[in-house]
Design a protein around this motif. Structure first.
Motif, PDB file in Angstrom:
ATOM      1  N   GLY A 227       0.809  -1.219   0.000  1.00 39.53           N
ATOM      2  CA  GLY A 227       0.000   0.000   0.000  1.00 39.53           C
ATOM      3  C   GLY A 227       0.839   1.263   0.000  1.00 39.53           C
ATOM      4  O   GLY A 227       0.415   2.311  -0.510  1.00 39.53           O
ATOM      5  N   LEU A 228       2.060   1.176   0.548  1.00 44.40           N
ATOM      6  CA  LEU A 228       2.940   2.345   0.622  1.00 44.40           C
ATOM      7  C   LEU A 228       4.121   2.245  -0.348  1.00 44.40           C
ATOM      8  O   LEU A 228       5.054   3.039  -0.268  1.00 44.40           O
ATOM      9  CB  LEU A 228       3.454   2.509   2.059  1.00 44.40           C
ATOM     10  CG  LEU A 228       2.383   2.872   3.096  1.00 44.40           C
ATOM     11  CD1 LEU A 228       2.970   2.854   4.500  1.00 44.40           C
ATOM     12  CD2 LEU A 228       1.760   4.232   2.799  1.00 44.40           C
ATOM     13  N   ASP A 261       6.119 -11.842  -5.982  1.00 40.35           N
ATOM     14  CA  ASP A 261       5.623 -11.466  -7.308  1.00 40.35           C
ATOM     15  C   ASP A 261       4.782 -10.181  -7.277  1.00 40.35           C
ATOM     16  O   ASP A 261       3.976  -9.934  -8.164  1.00 40.35           O
ATOM     17  CB  ASP A 261       4.815 -12.609  -7.921  1.00 40.35           C
ATOM     18  CG  ASP A 261       3.666 -13.085  -7.033  1.00 40.35           C
ATOM     19  OD1 ASP A 261       3.622 -12.689  -5.848  1.00 40.35           O
ATOM     20  OD2 ASP A 261       2.817 -13.868  -7.511  1.00 40.35           O
ATOM     21  N   SER A 262       5.009  -9.351  -6.264  1.00 38.50           N
ATOM     22  CA  SER A 262       4.272  -8.083  -6.169  1.00 38.50           C
ATOM     23  C   SER A 262       4.812  -7.070  -7.167  1.00 38.50           C
ATOM     24  O   SER A 262       6.024  -6.930  -7.354  1.00 38.50           O
ATOM     25  CB  SER A 262       4.383  -7.515  -4.758  1.00 38.50           C
ATOM     26  OG  SER A 262       3.785  -6.237  -4.695  1.00 38.50           O
ATOM     27  N   TYR A 448      -6.385   1.485  -3.837  1.00 36.75           N
ATOM     28  CA  TYR A 448      -6.013   2.688  -4.587  1.00 36.75           C
ATOM     29  C   TYR A 448      -4.832   2.394  -5.518  1.00 36.75           C
ATOM     30  O   TYR A 448      -4.741   2.955  -6.619  1.00 36.75           O
ATOM     31  CB  TYR A 448      -5.665   3.832  -3.637  1.00 36.75           C
ATOM     32  CG  TYR A 448      -6.851   4.432  -2.928  1.00 36.75           C
ATOM     33  CD1 TYR A 448      -7.831   5.121  -3.631  1.00 36.75           C
ATOM     34  CD2 TYR A 448      -7.010   4.308  -1.544  1.00 36.75           C
ATOM     35  CE1 TYR A 448      -8.936   5.668  -2.987  1.00 36.75           C
ATOM     36  CE2 TYR A 448      -8.106   4.852  -0.890  1.00 36.75           C
ATOM     37  CZ  TYR A 448      -9.063   5.539  -1.622  1.00 36.75           C
ATOM     38  OH  TYR A 448     -10.157   6.088  -0.976  1.00 36.75           O
ATOM     39  N   ARG A 449      -3.931   1.519  -5.103  1.00 34.98           N
ATOM     40  CA  ARG A 449      -2.747   1.203  -5.909  1.00 34.98           C
ATOM     41  C   ARG A 449      -3.054   0.248  -7.058  1.00 34.98           C
ATOM     42  O   ARG A 449      -2.416   0.296  -8.106  1.00 34.98           O
ATOM     43  CB  ARG A 449      -1.661   0.557  -5.032  1.00 34.98           C
ATOM     44  CG  ARG A 449      -1.183   1.377  -3.860  1.00 34.98           C
ATOM     45  CD  ARG A 449      -0.422   2.603  -4.294  1.00 34.98           C
ATOM     46  NE  ARG A 449       0.137   3.292  -3.125  1.00 34.98           N
ATOM     47  CZ  ARG A 449       0.575   4.547  -3.150  1.00 34.98           C
ATOM     48  NH1 ARG A 449       0.521   5.257  -4.280  1.00 34.98           N
ATOM     49  NH2 ARG A 449       1.064   5.107  -2.059  1.00 34.98           N
ATOM     50  N   GLY A 450      -4.006  -0.663  -6.802  1.00 31.12           N
ATOM     51  CA  GLY A 450      -4.348  -1.663  -7.816  1.00 31.12           C
ATOM     52  C   GLY A 450      -4.194  -3.074  -7.277  1.00 31.12           C
ATOM     53  O   GLY A 450      -3.072  -3.580  -7.153  1.00 31.12           O
ATOM     54  N   VAL A 451      -5.322  -3.704  -6.956  1.00 34.26           N
ATOM     55  CA  VAL A 451      -5.316  -5.052  -6.377  1.00 34.26           C
ATOM     56  C   VAL A 451      -4.676  -6.049  -7.338  1.00 34.26           C
ATOM     57  O   VAL A 451      -4.018  -7.013  -6.930  1.00 34.26           O
ATOM     58  CB  VAL A 451      -6.751  -5.476  -5.996  1.00 34.26           C
ATOM     59  CG1 VAL A 451      -6.801  -6.929  -5.542  1.00 34.26           C
ATOM     60  CG2 VAL A 451      -7.305  -4.562  -4.905  1.00 34.26           C
ATOM     61  N   ASN A 463      -8.387 -10.909  -0.429  1.00 35.72           N
ATOM     62  CA  ASN A 463      -9.706 -11.416  -0.835  1.00 35.72           C
ATOM     63  C   ASN A 463     -10.457 -11.997   0.363  1.00 35.72           C
ATOM     64  O   ASN A 463     -11.680 -11.808   0.489  1.00 35.72           O
ATOM     65  CB  ASN A 463      -9.545 -12.465  -1.925  1.00 35.72           C
ATOM     66  CG  ASN A 463      -9.083 -11.874  -3.253  1.00 35.72           C
ATOM     67  OD1 ASN A 463      -9.308 -10.685  -3.521  1.00 35.72           O
ATOM     68  ND2 ASN A 463      -8.433 -12.680  -4.079  1.00 35.72           N
ATOM     69  N   GLN A 464      -9.757 -12.698   1.238  1.00 29.78           N
ATOM     70  CA  GLN A 464     -10.412 -13.234   2.440  1.00 29.78           C
ATOM     71  C   GLN A 464     -10.848 -12.102   3.363  1.00 29.78           C
ATOM     72  O   GLN A 464     -11.946 -12.144   3.938  1.00 29.78           O
ATOM     73  CB  GLN A 464      -9.454 -14.166   3.179  1.00 29.78           C
ATOM     74  CG  GLN A 464      -9.111 -15.440   2.437  1.00 29.78           C
ATOM     75  CD  GLN A 464      -8.131 -16.284   3.226  1.00 29.78           C
ATOM     76  OE1 GLN A 464      -8.406 -16.699   4.353  1.00 29.78           O
ATOM     77  NE2 GLN A 464      -6.965 -16.536   2.655  1.00 29.78           N
TER      78      GLN A 464
END
Length: 496
Positions: A227-228, A261-262, A448-451, A463-464
């Motif tokens: 997220g950051l 793999d982020s 906001y960043r893109g799931v 998702n959980q």
């Protein structure tokens, strides 16, 4: 089926008994030692020997000789007079742990009880009859006298129990299960209450929750890193090997694996050169907590299999010694250390929450609000986290540094270990809510960043989480979200 020997009870076995309700039995070999120890007690009574707690009074009354005809009354009076616990009862799982640990300790064969006492403890465990045991009133030396007296009452058909979701008189539950109450004979009342099983049971339950929480905090910190747009270079193995703490190395490795793999995390220099400590130093801080957890687990595993009553009977009664194994100092220190270590997970988590919600520290919408200004978003969730962190700081003050003399100064130094164990558990409860808040905020940030750019592991967690706490599209009563995520985290299985 778990077979108790008094020697080899493990955390894995305890977990199965506490949470999966695995049945428990006593080994025949251990029972033979119990019988030999019992015969020694009966010989002491028949011979009129002066032995503490068998033919004498207790504490300051240790110089008062008790006649053979009064030894049963002595034990009953002991339980009645010492059952003066106060406050809210321990959770049922802790009461269950006390039954298990007390039975295991008596099976060592140093306590002089009849086999029927151990059989009744296991009957309660296997039929899920859990004594109602007040949390307050133990000094943590001379054993957990008050709490364990409330446990002992149930063996007598007195006191209260939790049974089938209800709180009721013990005799009702015993009758329903066809369990006969016992009459205590020489030494048995003292053997039941002179031990550290309240603080140790609370400690075992706390440890199991803390271990799971520590793993979860790493996964949630990984979502925050996404997220950051955190810098992954700080988790490079070479950095952590260079310091040499294995726990630190392990935390860094797990975070690398979560984020392998982020497409949201970055390299140093891409966006900025360094992250704030609350992101960059996760392996160092969380790793230090893991070091503490290792220490706490070691002490609890020893105490789970320890003889902690007084006196202890050796060599088939040829040696009966009054000592101080009931003193809870080892567990008191461990519980204070546990509270401090878990409080730090909350401290650093709250700082990550601040970085997620503070528009001066990131490029996300202020307080992750869907409409900054009109809607407050996560603003007050950070307040709640800060409040819990502050409360933890007071709870983490060591209980073990205090001692108040008791029994007319005969018992002039005590551990306060049971207080420490209760405080540690409250710190764990508070910390789980803090990381629940971090999870909610981190999930909002990655939206906001893109799931679609999240790592596989963190996206699965996301998702959980969204099944429990939906996306923040409008201000709502976030207390419900915090409690829902807290309950979900508590119920998740532990990583091993």
């Amino acid at each position: 089926m778990i077979t108790l020997t008094g020697e080899h009870l493990t955390f894995l076995e305890v977990e199965k008994v506490l949470y999966q309700f695995e049945k428990v039995t006593a080994s025949s070999g251990a029972m033979e030692k119990v019988k030999a120890s019992r015969a020694a007690v009966e010989n002491i009574v028949n011979d009129g020997k002066i032995i503490y707690g068998i033919t004498t009074g207790f504490g300051k009354f240790s110089d008062v000789f008790i006649k053979k005809g009064d030894v049963e009354a002595l034990q009953l009076n002991l339980i009645h007079s010492h059952a003066c616990g106060v406050g809210e009862p321990f959770p049922e799982v802790v009461s269950r742990a006390m039954l298990l640990l007390r039975a295991n300790a008596l099976l060592k064969g140093f306590s002089g009880v009849r086999p029927v006492i151990i059989e009744r403890l296991l009957d309660l465990l296997n039929t899920k009859i859990h004594p109602v045991i007040p949390q307050q009133g133990s000094l943590g030396a001379s054993g957990d006298l008050a709490p364990l007296s409330h446990l002992a009452l149930v063996l007598l058909g007195e006191g209260e129990v939790f049974y089938k979701g209800k709180r009721m008189p013990a005799m009702e539950a015993l009758a329903f299960e066809g369990i006969s109450p016992v009459t205590l004979t020489a030494k048995e009342g003292l053997a039941l209450i002179n031990g550290t099983q309240a603080m140790t049971a609370m400690g075992v339950v706390s440890y199991l929750e803390a271990e799971k929480l520590a793993y979860q905090s790493e996964l949630i910190a990984s979502v925050t890193l996404e997220g950051l747009q955190g810098i992954m270079d700080a988790f490079d193995e070479d950095i952590h090997l260079a310091r040499g703490y294995q726990e630190q190395v392990d935390v860094a490795r797990r975070i690398r694996e979560y984020l392998v793999d982020s497409r949201l995390v970055t390299k140093q220099g891409e966006i900025r050169v360094q992250d704030a400590y609350s992101l960059r130093c996760v392996p160092q801080v969380h790793g230090a907590t893991w070091q503490t957890l290792r220490y706490v687990k070691e002490k609890l595993e020893i105490e789970m299999n320890a003889a902690t009553d007084n006196p202890l009977i050796f060599d088939e009664g040829r040696k009966v010694i009054s000592g101080g194994n009931f003193h809870g100092q080892p567990i008191a220190f461990a519980m204070d250390f546990l509270a401090i270590a878990i409080a730090e997970l909350a401290n650093i988590s709250e700082r990550r929450i601040e970085r997620l919600v503070n528009p001066q520290l990131n490029d996300l919408p202020g307080f992750l609000s869907p409409e900054p200004g009109l809607q407050s978003g996560a603003m007050i969730m950070q307040y709640a986290a800060a409040s819990l962190v502050s409360e933890n700081k007071t709870l983490a003050h060591p209980a073990s540094v205090d001692s108040i003399p008791s029994s007319a100064n005969q018992e002039d130094h005590v551990s306060m270990g049971t207080i420490g164990s209760r405080h540690a558990h409250q710190v764990i409860t508070n910390t789980r809510r803090v990381i629940a808040i971090e999870a909610i905020c981190a999930a909002q940030a990655v939206e906001y960043r893109g799931v679609d750019k999240m790592a596989t592991a963190t996206r699965n967690f996301f998702n959980q989480l969204r099944e429990v706490s939906p996306s923040i599209t409008v201000d709502r009563i976030f207390s419900k979200d915090i409690e829902a995520v807290n309950g979900w985290l508590k119920g998740l299985g532990a990583e091993r």
